[in-house]
Design an enzyme around this catalytic site. Structure first.
Site, PDB file in Angstrom:
ATOM      1  N   GLU A 128      13.651 -27.939 -24.555  1.00 47.07           N
ATOM      2  CA  GLU A 128      13.697 -27.296 -23.297  1.00 47.07           C
ATOM      3  C   GLU A 128      14.705 -25.983 -23.485  1.00 47.07           C
ATOM      4  OE1 GLU A 128      15.308 -27.850 -18.641  1.00 47.07           O
ATOM      5  OE2 GLU A 128      15.697 -29.396 -20.218  1.00 47.07           O
ATOM      6  N   GLY A 268      25.114 -29.014 -22.915  1.00 51.78           N
ATOM      7  CA  GLY A 268      25.890 -30.294 -22.652  1.00 51.78           C
ATOM      8  C   GLY A 268      25.208 -31.400 -23.177  1.00 51.78           C
ATOM      9  N   MET A 270      20.572 -33.238 -23.170  1.00 44.97           N
ATOM     10  CA  MET A 270      19.181 -33.102 -22.835  1.00 44.97           C
ATOM     11  C   MET A 270      18.473 -34.424 -22.597  1.00 44.97           C
ATOM     12  SD  MET A 270      16.654 -30.828 -22.337  1.00 44.97           S
ATOM     13  CE  MET A 270      15.047 -32.005 -21.987  1.00 44.97           C
ATOM     14  N   ASN A 272      15.506 -35.805 -22.684  1.00 39.70           N
ATOM     15  CA  ASN A 272      14.329 -36.276 -23.481  1.00 39.70           C
ATOM     16  C   ASN A 272      14.094 -37.919 -22.940  1.00 39.70           C
ATOM     17  OD1 ASN A 272      14.404 -33.806 -24.913  1.00 39.70           O
ATOM     18  ND2 ASN A 272      16.273 -34.909 -25.935  1.00 39.70           N
ATOM     19  N   HIS A 304      24.017 -37.837 -15.328  1.00 41.80           N
ATOM     20  CA  HIS A 304      23.155 -36.820 -14.938  1.00 41.80           C
ATOM     21  C   HIS A 304      21.816 -36.877 -15.807  1.00 41.80           C
ATOM     22  CE1 HIS A 304      22.137 -32.499 -13.812  1.00 41.80           C
ATOM     23  NE2 HIS A 304      21.451 -32.532 -14.965  1.00 41.80           N
ATOM     24  N   GLU A 305      21.882 -37.080 -17.140  1.00 38.29           N
ATOM     25  CA  GLU A 305      20.918 -37.086 -18.018  1.00 38.29           C
ATOM     26  C   GLU A 305      19.903 -38.522 -17.734  1.00 38.29           C
ATOM     27  OE1 GLU A 305      20.228 -34.470 -19.313  1.00 38.29           O
ATOM     28  OE2 GLU A 305      22.362 -33.598 -19.095  1.00 38.29           O
ATOM     29  N   HIS A 308      17.874 -38.012 -14.497  1.00 38.55           N
ATOM     30  CA  HIS A 308      16.673 -37.169 -14.880  1.00 38.55           C
ATOM     31  C   HIS A 308      15.303 -38.016 -15.213  1.00 38.55           C
ATOM     32  CE1 HIS A 308      17.683 -33.012 -14.611  1.00 38.55           C
ATOM     33  NE2 HIS A 308      18.522 -32.861 -15.475  1.00 38.55           N
TER      34      HIS A 308
END
Length: 885
Positions: A128, A268, A270, A272, A304-305, A308
């Site tokens: 990203e 911070g 990602m 994926n 947070h991740e 997602h």
């Protein structure tokens, strides 16, 4: 620039891709000198592009050594395709076909940390926003979603762990010492969510049972020696998985969830699909090496991740202009999670402080842009506080307008409509409006208009009629490219306090009965008038409770009213806010005195108000630790038409020392009450008590007397938790104590084997406001522990100075500006993304006096004139110069 001025990409020019990719089969042969990537793509013409029949296939690719191209198994003749620095174009392609390319790349030379690169000897990816094109040829845009299968082959001794997205479906060994693993991801995803990791890693394992009864294996991979620092991250992951089920009904969808922590990472973390890659900063923690803020940050970022997986992965962005579709929404979700796990009031205060300190300044600078930008030159420059933090505030306002139940219905409809799709911010808002029946058409201006709205509030009480009137006027200031703005739909939550400090029941004119003690007012016009009836006495207004909109408010509330709110407001955020407004008024008045050469004097009434909060601090230590902090230098700067860094710093230090001296017995008593508790936990109460204790020590150290220094040194040498150690080190670093240099040197010797702790050491010195700060930072650039190629080191030392030390960075000589420009130009050839992120202070040059503007402008002109400048840095520098005029 070598290729001329970079071209802007505009939202209005969006068109669906001419071709779609349904399946991707990747085969990686990882080597020490060269890595070979074989890609087989299942491609078809896009039915939504009627003109695609006559178009060639165009794939994105950068820094790829093309070996071969085959279409449906047959090699493509060289005269049928062309290769440029950015694209592979194949002519005369059928409606549906398979395209195979073989490329060679060199991850070990990839210092930009985009695409496939090596970190501490391990292979890692970051795709990203547009890194996948540096791995293989592809239609590198988020609205091209495919199912991936990935086979990784590597030397087993060097790379025993081979990871990619999805589930592991097969693995084996070759006779030559290599081994392989094949991963398949059943869910379609854009290429920016592709991930690969190969290396010598260790893992911690746990399991999570979903609410439908499936068992998910959880693994966190780290470099050998860091296995003892992942327990908190694993607990955070399990808590976030349970929270998402309970609050949103969202269940994890694969059999395994992997996290890998690497030391070289631009961001911070990602998200994926099923293989999150993290900066070690947001995974590794134990009390001896991590502060309370580190623990809280890890909990937040892990959540947070993970969140997602649904808000970003299962439903993703149609194009990069819609970045806040996933980031603003997911930041809101992680903020709510952290609020539920810890102190909601303290979390809200921290989030608003961050918004005001960084995003409000962005709104007032050259890089101001809407939550959904209209154009960009380099997409990496739009991973900004506006997209993330203001975007989260936009989601929060929708939550406020719809209420919790209406918002949940909107989320359910959003997933029902768009699971497996790449969509827009408009699609999200439409789901919210359709599910709730709330008209959000005017509200969508929050996505399209840049700038921080200003609210002016006038009050009037009619004793005879027992009515209280609020007149609210809104203006949205001009920003680059948007000189004229329309009125926004702003949700303003208010309360009224009676003389006894209790909330009054609120009834607006025309209503039959009161409807609660906090009311949501809809401000839609340039001016709105709200009249409350049956108000028995002149009330004190509590305006914008919970910070219900990301705006600036000026209200005709007296200092006495603010003191009253500090003591009585039932809304914790506004109780804190009253203190900040009162403190800001007083400090800005002192700034004017300082500039005029008048004697500085802190009003005793303000000292008494602070003392009242301090003496009641034990009732809620976490809140008190926030309420007792003076408005920051950055915040005070946002309240001035022309920022005066030296006057702000002088005045704030004067106020801090005055409060320290006049309330010394109270600071000392409170410190001693909490200093004896050595037990460690990361529960909210324990964190709050440590924060209060260290705040008291900070005030005492402002006096730099023998007793304060003794307490500080005693805490430094006796503390077992890094929170207390680093607080002491920070206070000593700002002091003139004779032990200062010895302590700093000793800290490094004690912790030089822990890179993340060394980053704290760099940061403490970078943000020291001693006059020799820049000299110290310049020396530290040569320190053996500093590595310019490591983003964490850059953010800690260079970023710490430029963003966290306003008085020294904005030195009137311009030395700080020259320093930053030197480092940006040094970084740019290696890592343009990080170099551009260092440019933030320059984008706000028009906020400063003419002399400082000229000095910053000179450095920006030097940067822009540099041959070979990246689009990342060019965009920030050129826009900053354009705004400067």
């Amino acid at each position: 620039m070598d290729k001329g001025t970079p071209k802007a990409i505009r939202l209005q020019d969006y068109r669906p891709p001419a071709h779609l990719i349904d399946t991707v089969d990747l085969q990686f042969e990882l080597g020490e000198e060269v890595t070979t990537v074989r890609s087989t793509l299942g491609i078809r013409r896009n039915p939504d592009r009627p003109d695609a029949a006559g178009l060639p296939l165009t794939l994105d690719g950068q820094r790829l050594d093309l070996v071969s191209v085959a279409l449906d198994g047959t090699p493509v003749a060289p005269d049928r395709y062309t290769v440029t620095a950015d694209h592979l174009t194949v002519d005369q392609v059928p409606e549906c076909f398979s395209l195979e390319t073989v490329v060679r790349i060199k991850p070990q030379e990839n210092t930009a940390l985009e695409g496939l690169y090596k970190s501490s000897g391990n292979f890692c990816t970051q795709c990203e926003a547009e890194g996948f094109r540096k791995i293989t040829y592809f239609i590198d845009r988020p609205d091209v979603m495919a199912r991936y299968a990935t086979t990784i082959t590597a030397e087993k001794a060097r790379y025993p762990v081979l990871l990619s997205n999805g589930n592991l479906v097969a693995s084996g060994e070759h006779e030559d010492g290599r081994h392989w693993a094949r991963w398949e991801d059943p869910f379609p995803k854009p290429c920016y969510l592709f991930a690969l990791v190969a290396g010598n890693l260790r893992h911690a394992e746990d399991h999570f049972r979903t609410f439908s009864g499936r068992e998910v294996t959880l693994r966190i991979y780290v470099e050998p020696g860091n296995e003892d620092k992942v327990d908190h991250a694993m607990r955070s992951l399990k808590k976030s998985m349970r929270w998402d089920e309970e609050v949103y009904g969202l269940e994890y969808d694969l059999d395994i969830f992997n996290i890998v922590a690497v030391g070289d990472f631009n961001m911070g973390a990602m998200e994926n699909k099923s293989l999150n890659v993290f900066n070690t900063k947001y995974i590794l923690a134990k009390p001896e090496t991590a502060t309370d803020n580190d623990f809280l940050g890890i909990e937040s970022v892990v959540a947070h991740e993970y969140f997602h997986n649904w808000t970003g992965n299962r439903v993703t962005c149609r194009d990069w202009f819609q970045l806040s579709l996933k980031e603003g929404l997911t930041v809101f979700r992680d903020q709510e999670f952290s609020s539920d796990m810890n102190s909601r009031a303290v979390k809200r205060i921290a989030d608003v402080q961050g918004l005001r300190t960084v995003q409000f300044q962005e709104d007032a600078g050259a890089m101001a842009h809407p939550v959904r930008p209209d154009s960009y030159v380099e997409i990496n420059n739009f991973y900004t506080p506006t997209v993330y933090n203001k975007g989260a505030e936009v989601i929060r306002m929708i939550h406020t307008l719809l209420g919790p139940e209406g918002f949940r219905k909107g989320m359910d409809l959003y997933f029902q409509r768009h699971d497996g799709q790449a969509v827009t911010c408009d699609d999200f808002v439409a789901a919210m409006a359709d599910a709730s029946g709330v008209d959000l058409s005017q509200f969508q201006l929050w996505y399209r208009q840049a700038g921080t709205p200003d609210l002016s509030v006038a009050t009037a009480y009619d004793e005879a009629a027992r009515t209280y009137r609020l007149t609210i006027r809104q203006t949205v200031p001009p920003t680059p490219g948007q000189p004229d703005k329309q009125p926004m739909h702003i949700p303003v939550v208010v309360g009224l306090l009676g003389p006894d400090g209790a909330d009054l029941p609120l009834r607006l004119t025309g209503e039959a009965a009161p409807a609660g003690t906090s009311r949501l007012l809809h401000v839609r016009k340039a001016e709105e008038v709200f009249e409350f009836v049956d108000v028995p006495a002149r009330p004190v207004p509590s305006i914008l409770r919970g910070f219900s909109a990301p705006v600036k408010v000026k209200a005709d509330v007296s200092d006495a009213d603010l003191t009253f709110l500090m003591a009585n407001d039932s809304d914790a955020f506004n109780r804190w806010e009253a203190g900040q407004i009162l403190g800001g008024r007083i400090l800005l008045g002192l700034v004017a005195d300082q500039q005029a050469g008048r004697l500085l004097d802190l009003p005793q009434s303000y000292v008494d108000a602070v003392g009242a909060v301090l003496r009641d601090a034990d009732a809620d230590p976490a809140f008190a630790a926030q309420a007792l902090v003076l408005p920051t230098e950055a915040y005070l700067g946002t309240q001035m038409d022309v920022v005066d860094p030296e006057a702000i710093h002088t005045v704030r230090e004067f106020a801090r020392k005055t409060l320290a001296a006049r309330l010394r017995p109270d600071w000392l008593a409170t410190y001693r009450r909490h200093a004896g508790n050595q037990s460690f936990s990361v529960e909210a109460d324990a964190i709050g008590r440590r924060a209060l204790k260290n705040l008291c020590l900070a005030y005492l150290m402002a006096l730099e007397d023998e007793e304060a220094l003794s307490l500080c040194l005693g805490q430094y040498h006796g503390a077992t938790a890094m929170t207390d150690v680093i607080a002491s080190l920070q206070f000593l670093s700002n002091s003139n104590a004779p032990q200062r240099d010895e302590v700093l040197a000793g800290f490094y010797e004690r912790w030089k084997g822990e890179p993340l702790v060394v980053d704290k050491w760099f940061g403490v010195q970078a943000m020291s406001y001693r006059p020799d700060a820049l000299e110290r930072v310049t020396e530290l650039l040569k320190h053996p522990a500093f590595e310019i190629r490591n983003p964490n080191k850059v953010y800690a030392l260079i970023g710490g100075f430029a963003n966290g030390n306003p008085v020294r960075f904005h030195d009137a000589t311009g030395s700080g500006y020259r320093f930053l420009a030197d480092q940006v130009l040094r970084l740019d050839p290696m890592n343009p993304q990080v170099a551009a992120r260092m440019m933030g202070p320059f984008s706000r040059l028009r906020r400063y006096d003419a002399a400082r503007q000229a000095l910053m402008k000179a450095q920006l002109e030097r940067i822009v004139a540099t041959p070979g400048l990246s689009p990342d840095v060019f965009e920030v520098a050129s826009k900053s110069l354009e705004a400067a005029g």
